[in-house]
Design an enzyme around this catalytic site. Structure first.
Site, PDB file in Angstrom:
ATOM      1  N   ASP A  80      52.603  25.792  40.862  1.00  0.00           N
ATOM      2  CA  ASP A  80      51.463  26.342  41.187  1.00  0.00           C
ATOM      3  C   ASP A  80      50.278  26.474  42.239  1.00  0.00           C
ATOM      4  O   ASP A  80      49.911  24.957  42.490  1.00  0.00           O
ATOM      5  CB  ASP A  80      50.127  26.843  39.543  1.00  0.00           C
ATOM      6  CG  ASP A  80      49.712  27.910  39.418  1.00  0.00           C
ATOM      7  OD1 ASP A  80      49.597  28.599  40.810  1.00  0.00           O
ATOM      8  OD2 ASP A  80      49.215  27.658  38.384  1.00  0.00           O
ATOM      9  N   GLY A  81      49.534  27.134  42.212  1.00  0.00           N
ATOM     10  CA  GLY A  81      48.730  26.733  43.746  1.00  0.00           C
ATOM     11  C   GLY A  81      47.285  26.635  43.104  1.00  0.00           C
ATOM     12  O   GLY A  81      47.322  26.734  41.973  1.00  0.00           O
ATOM     13  N   GLY A  95      41.294  31.317  41.352  1.00  0.00           N
ATOM     14  CA  GLY A  95      41.020  32.558  42.041  1.00  0.00           C
ATOM     15  C   GLY A  95      41.527  34.262  41.686  1.00  0.00           C
ATOM     16  O   GLY A  95      40.843  35.052  42.599  1.00  0.00           O
ATOM     17  N   GLY A  96      42.275  34.017  41.290  1.00  0.00           N
ATOM     18  CA  GLY A  96      43.285  34.559  41.048  1.00  0.00           C
ATOM     19  C   GLY A  96      44.111  35.763  39.740  1.00  0.00           C
ATOM     20  O   GLY A  96      44.368  36.390  39.879  1.00  0.00           O
ATOM     21  N   GLU A 102      47.850  30.409  33.616  1.00  0.00           N
ATOM     22  CA  GLU A 102      48.199  28.900  34.134  1.00  0.00           C
ATOM     23  C   GLU A 102      47.682  28.273  33.688  1.00  0.00           C
ATOM     24  O   GLU A 102      48.722  26.634  33.687  1.00  0.00           O
ATOM     25  CB  GLU A 102      47.249  28.908  35.493  1.00  0.00           C
ATOM     26  CG  GLU A 102      47.764  30.526  36.239  1.00  0.00           C
ATOM     27  CD  GLU A 102      47.069  30.430  37.330  1.00  0.00           C
ATOM     28  OE1 GLU A 102      47.435  30.666  39.160  1.00  0.00           O
ATOM     29  OE2 GLU A 102      45.410  29.916  37.924  1.00  0.00           O
TER      30      GLU A 102
HETATM   31  C1  5RP Z   1      45.602  32.455  40.712  1.00  0.00           C
HETATM   32  C2  5RP Z   1      45.315  30.834  40.631  1.00  0.00           C
HETATM   33  C3  5RP Z   1      45.544  30.522  41.979  1.00  0.00           C
HETATM   34  O1  5RP Z   1      47.115  29.548  41.894  1.00  0.00           O
HETATM   35  C4  5RP Z   1      44.786  30.229  42.834  1.00  0.00           C
HETATM   36  O2  5RP Z   1      43.924  31.068  43.237  1.00  0.00           O
HETATM   37  C5  5RP Z   1      45.906  30.141  44.647  1.00  0.00           C
HETATM   38  O3  5RP Z   1      45.601  30.761  45.066  1.00  0.00           O
HETATM   39  P1  5RP Z   1      45.828  31.775  46.069  1.00  0.00           P
HETATM   40  O4  5RP Z   1      47.199  29.897  46.476  1.00  0.00           O
HETATM   41  O5  5RP Z   1      46.414  32.419  46.838  1.00  0.00           O
HETATM   42  O6  5RP Z   1      44.863  30.784  47.766  1.00  0.00           O
HETATM   43  O7  5RP Z   1      44.719  29.849  40.150  1.00  0.00           O
HETATM   44  O8  5RP Z   1      44.470  32.203  39.393  1.00  0.00           O
END
Ligand code: 5RP
Length: 223
Positions: A80-81, A95-96, A102
């Protein structure tokens, strides 16, 4: 290749035949899923568990077999990011907007790898707004308590001005804290507030972090 692609594709190498894999959300996890789609097309046998509707759509487009989180006993590995990561492998996510799913998927996982560009590695968490998912009913009560603490909550909106809804139809309050000095205490306090569904502090989940750099290199840090 940008730093997100480098990290996402590198992390995909850790997926082995037969694994149940948690599929993260966001623009870095996107590259991991694309690469995984290629490997599935070449014959890799995996089962994915998604962390958002957006990731479900992407995984289905790439013909990655999926299972519901309810139907797996354990996930071998989640990739995951993250929005911020510190040296203690603590992070801010959401952020997403997918923080709830998650965290559920991370919690069910034996291992979690975070894939990030170099800009996500920080000394102190908190410069990135901390997402707090709240139920719409009475959310202003939660907002008031966050304001009293000086956490400067901002109700997340879409660009068209409509209120952002998570996949669970909840709201998100983004806390503008600048620096989170005690993430563990904040995590406990937030999770004890009625109306809070989840918060974006992920304190004990990442087992490895794959960092992509703009010069094309990649670093893997293991906890
Ligand atoms: C989504 C998240 C994403 O993993 C996090 O926002 C990172 O996103 P990106 O890889 O687009 O920078 O937690 O809820």
């Amino acid at each position: 290749m940008n730093s997100k692609q480098i990290a996402g594709e590198k992390a995909c190498e850790y997926i082995q035949d037969g694994m149940v894999v948690g599929l993260g959300t966001g623009s870095t996890a996107y590259y991991m899923i694309q690469k995984l789609g290629d490997r599935v097309a070449e014959g890799l046998n995996v089962t994915g568990v998604v962390t958002s509707k957006a990731t479900e759509k992407l995984a289905l487009e790439r013909n990655i077999p999926l299972m519901d989180l309810n139907d797996v006993t354990e996930i071998d590995l989640t990739i995951d990011g993250a929005d911020e990561v510190d040296a203690a492998f603590r992070g801010v996510k959401g952020g997403g907007g997918a923080l709830l799913f998650e965290k559920l998927v991370a919690h069910a996982s034996k291992k979690s790898i975070w894939v990030v560009g170099e800009d996500k590695v920080v000394e102190t968490l908190g410069a990135f707004p901390l997402p707090v998912e709240v139920v719409p009913f009475g959310y202003k009560q939660v907002e008031r308590q966050l304001e009293e603490k000086g956490y400067n909550p901002i109700l997340r909106h879409h660009e068209d001005g409509s209120i952002y809804l998570t996949d669970s139809q909840n709201y998100i309050l983004d806390l503008q804290m600048k620096a989170i000095t005690n993430p563990e205490a904040l995590n406990d306090w937030l999770n004890n507030l009625p109306g809070v569904v989840e918060n974006g502090l992920f304190l004990n989940y990442a087992s490895s972090i794959v960092i992509g750099f703009s010069d094309g290199s990649v670093e893997v840090r293991d906890k």
